[in-house]
Scaffold this motif. Sequence first.
Motif, short mmCIF file in Angstrom:
data_model
loop_
_atom_site.label_atom_id
_atom_site.label_comp_id
_atom_site.label_asym_id
_atom_site.label_seq_id
_atom_site.Cartn_x
_atom_site.Cartn_y
_atom_site.Cartn_z
N LYS A 1 0.85 -1.18 0.00
CA LYS A 1 0.00 0.00 0.00
C LYS A 1 0.88 1.23 0.00
N TYR A 2 0.55 2.20 -0.82
CA TYR A 2 1.27 3.46 -0.90
C TYR A 2 0.36 4.59 -0.44
N SER A 3 0.98 5.66 0.02
CA SER A 3 0.22 6.82 0.49
C SER A 3 -0.49 7.52 -0.65
N ARG A 4 -1.56 8.20 -0.30
CA ARG A 4 -2.30 9.03 -1.26
C ARG A 4 -2.24 10.46 -0.75
N ILE B 1 0.35 6.24 -5.80
CA ILE B 1 0.92 5.12 -6.54
C ILE B 1 0.12 3.87 -6.20
N GLU B 2 -0.32 3.18 -7.23
CA GLU B 2 -1.01 1.90 -7.03
C GLU B 2 -0.01 0.76 -7.03
N LYS C 1 10.05 -0.99 -14.52
CA LYS C 1 10.24 0.11 -15.47
C LYS C 1 9.46 1.38 -15.11
N GLY C 2 8.57 1.30 -14.15
CA GLY C 2 7.78 2.49 -13.84
C GLY C 2 6.76 2.24 -12.78
N CYS C 3 5.66 3.00 -12.86
CA CYS C 3 4.62 2.88 -11.84
C CYS C 3 3.26 3.25 -12.42
N ARG C 4 2.23 2.82 -11.72
CA ARG C 4 0.86 3.22 -12.03
C ARG C 4 0.40 4.16 -10.94
N MET D 1 14.64 4.45 -5.55
CA MET D 1 13.39 5.06 -5.99
C MET D 1 12.18 4.39 -5.35
N ILE D 2 12.22 3.08 -5.26
CA ILE D 2 11.11 2.35 -4.63
C ILE D 2 10.97 2.81 -3.18
N ASP D 3 12.10 2.91 -2.47
CA ASP D 3 12.05 3.37 -1.07
C ASP D 3 11.51 4.79 -0.97
N LEU D 4 11.93 5.66 -1.88
CA LEU D 4 11.51 7.05 -1.87
C LEU D 4 10.00 7.17 -2.02
N TYR D 5 9.44 6.38 -2.90
CA TYR D 5 8.00 6.47 -3.17
C TYR D 5 7.15 5.54 -2.30
N SER D 6 7.78 4.78 -1.43
CA SER D 6 7.06 3.84 -0.57
C SER D 6 6.71 4.46 0.78
#
Length: 138
Positions: free
Chosen positions: A4-7, A85-86, A91-94, A132-137
């Motif tokens: 789960k990611y923040s909104r 982020i869903e 290669k990227g994200c939704r 990057m994953i850590d940054l956006y998590s």
Amino acid sequence: MTKKYSRFTTTHKVRPDDIDMFNHVHNSIYLDYVLAARYEQMELYYGMSMEKFMEMGYGWVVQSVQINYKRPLGLGHLFAVETGIESINNKGCRVTFIITNLKNNKLSTDGWFDFIMIDLKNGRGVAVNQEMIDLYSI
């Protein structure tokens, strides 16, 4: 288990140049609203402004987008753009979004963007690294 990611939510107001000949926000402007919200949210909530991201040699480009129009926004309407982020892949994200008219608290549009991370030197997709994953998590 799915991560789960923040909104996050950004509030804006419809401007006169957003209005089309049918006296409501032009369909393409909703995409601008989401991109503007993400730009702001990168700096405010992720601690990584787009400028800093680009200084690192990376960029985000849209691979595909889905937008569902429910109710139009009109001149002067205040609205909220909620994004998050869903999922993140190699290669990227939704990123999903919801735009709500704050005048009546009703859904205006929703949908998603698939973003690909690129190397700004050559314009090619690059792997999303653990940093990057850590940054956006969050």
